[in-house]
Design a protein around this motif. Structure first.
Motif, mmCIF file in Angstrom:
data_model
loop_
_atom_site.group_PDB
_atom_site.id
_atom_site.type_symbol
_atom_site.label_atom_id
_atom_site.label_comp_id
_atom_site.label_asym_id
_atom_site.label_seq_id
_atom_site.Cartn_x
_atom_site.Cartn_y
_atom_site.Cartn_z
ATOM 1 N N ARG A 175 0.845 -1.180 0.000
ATOM 2 C CA ARG A 175 0.000 0.000 0.000
ATOM 3 C C ARG A 175 0.893 1.245 0.000
ATOM 4 O O ARG A 175 2.034 1.213 0.455
ATOM 5 C CB ARG A 175 -0.925 0.025 1.226
ATOM 6 C CG ARG A 175 -1.961 -1.093 1.231
ATOM 7 C CD ARG A 175 -2.965 -0.913 0.089
ATOM 8 N NE ARG A 175 -3.964 -1.977 0.066
ATOM 9 C CZ ARG A 175 -3.865 -3.081 -0.645
ATOM 10 N NH1 ARG A 175 -2.758 -3.290 -1.387
ATOM 11 N NH2 ARG A 175 -4.814 -3.979 -0.644
ATOM 12 N N ASP A 181 -2.890 3.420 2.518
ATOM 13 C CA ASP A 181 -4.174 2.761 2.285
ATOM 14 C C ASP A 181 -4.555 2.771 0.805
ATOM 15 O O ASP A 181 -5.676 2.397 0.441
ATOM 16 C CB ASP A 181 -5.277 3.442 3.111
ATOM 17 C CG ASP A 181 -5.350 4.947 2.852
ATOM 18 O OD1 ASP A 181 -4.514 5.462 2.065
ATOM 19 O OD2 ASP A 181 -6.222 5.608 3.438
ATOM 20 N N PRO A 183 -3.744 1.511 -3.241
ATOM 21 C CA PRO A 183 -3.053 0.441 -3.980
ATOM 22 C C PRO A 183 -1.871 0.992 -4.773
ATOM 23 O O PRO A 183 -1.813 2.176 -5.117
ATOM 24 C CB PRO A 183 -4.140 -0.105 -4.915
ATOM 25 C CG PRO A 183 -5.100 1.029 -5.074
ATOM 26 C CD PRO A 183 -5.103 1.761 -3.768
ATOM 27 N N HIS A 226 3.513 -2.574 3.989
ATOM 28 C CA HIS A 226 2.789 -3.830 3.823
ATOM 29 C C HIS A 226 1.330 -3.646 4.245
ATOM 30 O O HIS A 226 1.036 -2.964 5.230
ATOM 31 C CB HIS A 226 3.434 -4.922 4.680
ATOM 32 C CG HIS A 226 4.797 -5.314 4.229
ATOM 33 N ND1 HIS A 226 5.018 -6.286 3.279
ATOM 34 C CD2 HIS A 226 6.028 -4.857 4.588
ATOM 35 C CE1 HIS A 226 6.327 -6.424 3.086
ATOM 36 N NE2 HIS A 226 6.956 -5.565 3.872
ATOM 37 N N GLU A 227 0.439 -4.272 3.508
ATOM 38 C CA GLU A 227 -0.969 -4.207 3.879
ATOM 39 C C GLU A 227 -1.219 -4.980 5.173
ATOM 40 O O GLU A 227 -0.454 -5.892 5.523
ATOM 41 C CB GLU A 227 -1.829 -4.816 2.770
ATOM 42 C CG GLU A 227 -1.643 -6.326 2.630
ATOM 43 C CD GLU A 227 -2.695 -6.973 1.745
ATOM 44 O OE1 GLU A 227 -3.471 -6.243 1.119
ATOM 45 O OE2 GLU A 227 -2.747 -8.206 1.704
ATOM 46 N N HIS A 228 -2.266 -4.619 5.885
ATOM 47 C CA HIS A 228 -2.684 -5.408 7.025
ATOM 48 C C HIS A 228 -3.427 -6.624 6.482
ATOM 49 O O HIS A 228 -4.370 -6.480 5.693
ATOM 50 C CB HIS A 228 -3.580 -4.594 7.955
ATOM 51 C CG HIS A 228 -2.829 -3.534 8.700
ATOM 52 N ND1 HIS A 228 -2.021 -3.817 9.778
ATOM 53 C CD2 HIS A 228 -2.740 -2.191 8.497
ATOM 54 C CE1 HIS A 228 -1.482 -2.709 10.230
ATOM 55 N NE2 HIS A 228 -1.885 -1.700 9.463
ATOM 56 N N ARG A 247 3.660 -9.443 10.125
ATOM 57 C CA ARG A 247 2.334 -9.606 9.499
ATOM 58 C C ARG A 247 1.890 -11.069 9.533
ATOM 59 O O ARG A 247 0.719 -11.377 9.739
ATOM 60 C CB ARG A 247 2.386 -9.113 8.057
ATOM 61 C CG ARG A 247 2.554 -7.615 7.901
ATOM 62 C CD ARG A 247 1.269 -6.873 8.272
ATOM 63 N NE ARG A 247 1.313 -5.488 7.866
ATOM 64 C CZ ARG A 247 1.699 -4.477 8.640
ATOM 65 N NH1 ARG A 247 2.102 -4.727 9.882
ATOM 66 N NH2 ARG A 247 1.689 -3.239 8.186
#
Length: 618
Positions: A175, A181, A183, A226-228, A247
């Protein structure tokens, strides 16, 4: 119905056979092309050769990650012929460079034979169809290389295979934006192409190659994060292979039932850690900490090796397997040997990483159950088959073992224990009471200062007595067991070179420490030589032991030979021998409680006792 099922099986087998042969032939051609690229790059320049080598190592690591699936029973139950063919092609393409790929190729052969009775024989194959399929795949590969040239010129690393593993994080898992948040778009990727790899996939609908981007260094790009992880990631193999440790630990914390089992399996494959044995704690800790340590160790093995060398093996092992301190050193070694054989990965990370739940006595309870059951199997086998609650049965077996043996745990011999626990750490100090008692007899002036002074002078006097105690006993030990060291110290003591003296003194005491600071009968673990006794009936002196006397030419010749072998100067050896000849008994037998001929000077309250020949700290 059975006829229809038989026809489907034969058709499936025929498709699979053809797919396997296509995969094998394509892998052979790809291997030859890769080796040719290596030769071309080496001939062009060292820089191109290094770049290609780096790329090939990354692709090899990625292939090894992808090939892990062939070891999973679940994968084989759902795999289609195309998927099996892709794994066979991948395994045989890399088997000459990678032991992991070679093992995967062997597993695939075994599974094909066991599940489908298929071997790599070319019998009963439509070789025309095989040849056509191979040519089609090679043609697609050539078009792929042409498309890849453009991305390479833009600064991207272009990969032949879809990448897998922590070194390649798919753009869809990242992200950007102020709140991380948003893309990642093509424009974001092209800001720093050097930190991205592109994998091109053929789209039959558009007859073109479309890129999928993978970041090779997320930490180097501050605008990426990194995305959650979401629920759907719990079964996404590419995500599970590349997600950072924190993560992944977070995903394990939130997953449940089958999803948790799947995440645990991937953690075990990737890190060698059984997440079920690690306390979940508060989301990422301590599992995330442990997985992070494994990642750092793999990225910097030299630092990890130094850290491992600094670990006090015996202390950590005792903390894990014997927190209550029930076992002696040889028993502890036997317990750890069993633990590492039973839980090798867990034991490794307990030793070098540590987990909270590994140090609560569980390992010891498991070992006790194993020892008691082994004993019961030989002495009271009926206890193993008794009815009732398993927990109560285990307790009864343990109690019977305790009553029957008195807690006689298995043990290893000294050499085997040293191999398991490491060398016995040196003893570096002696209790104060023993030192002061010795000082009152051998260095009374220092002892009087110790008794009369208050801190800080009292501490200084204590340290002085300790130093004299260490030097005195280290010299006594070296005279009998390390004569070369004793001579070296004597030479340094007589020398005006203070630095050389301090170094020799440190080496002398350090060697004595590593010998576990033996004194008197403890020297070399052997009993002291028995002194002669008087036979009052005949007034003859007889030796109580048949050993050669200390005051003998035989013993002195052996010492002289040892000094020569150690490279000691000839003059020093002669001086040592002359000193030795003046002593009729070893230093450990000298009675310092009696005057040895020297008279006490006026005002000397030592009573003629030996104060010290050492010059302290000078």
């Amino acid at each position: 119905m059975s006829t229809e099922h038989s026809d489907i099986s034969r058709e499936h087998s025929a498709v699979l056979r053809t797919t396997m042969q296509v995969a094998l032939q394509v892998s052979e051609q790809l291997t030859r092309r890769r080796e040719q690229r290596i030769r071309d790059a080496a001939a062009a320049s060292d820089r191109r050769a290094r770049e290609l080598d780096t790329r090939l190592r990354a692709e090899q690591q990625s292939a090894e990650t992808a090939l892990r699936s062939v070891n999973r029973e679940r994968w084989w139950t759902t795999a289609q012929p195309e998927q099996i063919g892709e794994q066979m092609r991948l395994a045989h393409t890399w088997k000459d460079r990678s032991p992991v790929a070679a093992e995967a190729a062997s597993v695939i052969d075994e599974q094909l034979h066991a599940r489908y009775a298929i071997t790599r024989s070319r019998e009963n194959l439509d070789m025309i169809a095989v040849s056509a399929a191979v040519q089609r795949d090679i043609s697609i590969q050539q078009r792929h290389e042409a498309a890849a040239a453009q991305y390479a010129s833009d600064g991207f690393t272009v990969l032949d295979e879809q990448p897998r593993g922590p070194g390649f994080v798919a753009a869809r898992f990242l992200r950007t934006g102020d709140g991380f948040d948003q893309p990642v778009t093509d424009d974001v990727v092209r800001r720093d192409p050097g930190t991205w790899a592109a994998h091109l996939t053929y789209s039959p609908s558009s007859d073109t190659y479309e890129p999928a981007y993978y970041c090779t260094d997320v930490d180097a790009l501050p605008y990426l994060g990194h995305e959650h992880p979401t629920v759907e990631r719990q079964f996404n193999e590419i995500y599970l292979d590349s997600a950072p440790a924190g993560r992944l630990a977070d995903l394990h914390y939130t997953a449940a039932d089958v999803a948790k089992d799947n995440v645990r399996e991937r953690i075990r494959e990737r890190f060698g850690v059984d997440a079920a044995t690690v306390d979940a704690g508060t989301r990422t800790a301590p599992l995330g900490v442990l997985l992070g340590r494994v990642d750092r160790a793999r990225s910097n093995p030299d630092a990890a090796r130094k850290e491992a060398e600094g670990v006090d093996r015996a202390a950590v092992i005792a903390d894990v397997i014997d927190p209550a301190g029930e076992l002696d050193r040889d028993q502890l070694a036997a317990a750890w040997q069993w633990h590492t054989a039973t839980n090798p990965r867990t034991a490794e990370h307990q030793l070098y990483g540590g987990t909270a739940s590994s140090r609560d006595g569980e390992a010891f309870e498991n070992y006790l159950t194993h020892v008691a059951a082994d004993w019961a199997r030989e002495h009271q086998p009926d206890l193993l088959t008794a009815d009732g609650d398993p927990g109560l049965r285990r307790d009864r077996i343990a109690q019977a073992w305790i009553e029957g043996t008195g807690r006689d745990y298995p043990r290893l011999d000294t050499d085997a224990a040293r191999a398991v626990l490491g060398a016995t750490p040196p003893v570096t100090t002696t209790d104060l009471d023993t030192v002061i008692k010795w000082g009152s007899v051998h260095v009374p002036r220092d002892w009087e200062r110790y008794k009369q002074y208050a801190d800080p002078e009292k501490t200084i006097a204590e340290n002085e007595i300790r130093l004299r105690y260490d030097v005195h006993h280290a010299r006594a030990w070296a005279n009998d067991h390390a004569p070369a060291l004793a001579v070296s110290y004597a030479q340094a003591e007589a020398s005006p070179d203070r630095a050389a003296y301090l170094t020799a003194r440190e080496e002398l005491i350090d060697s004595w420490n590593h010998a576990q600071r033996p004194i008197g009968a403890e020297l070399a673990g052997e009993p002291e030589q028995t002194r002669p006794t008087i036979d009052t009936s005949s007034e003859r002196t007889t030796a109580a032991a048949p050993q050669p006397a200390y005051d003998s030419g035989e013993r002195r010749n052996k010492d002289t030979e040892a000094l020569h072998k150690a490279g000691v100067d000839a003059d020093a050896i002669n001086a040592h021998r002359l000193t030795d000849l003046s002593n009729a008994k070893p230093a450990t037998d000298i009675d310092f409680g009696k005057p040895s001929g020297a008279k006490a000077s006026k005002g000397d309250r030592s009573g003629g006792k030996n104060i010290s020949h050492d010059r302290g700290s000078r």
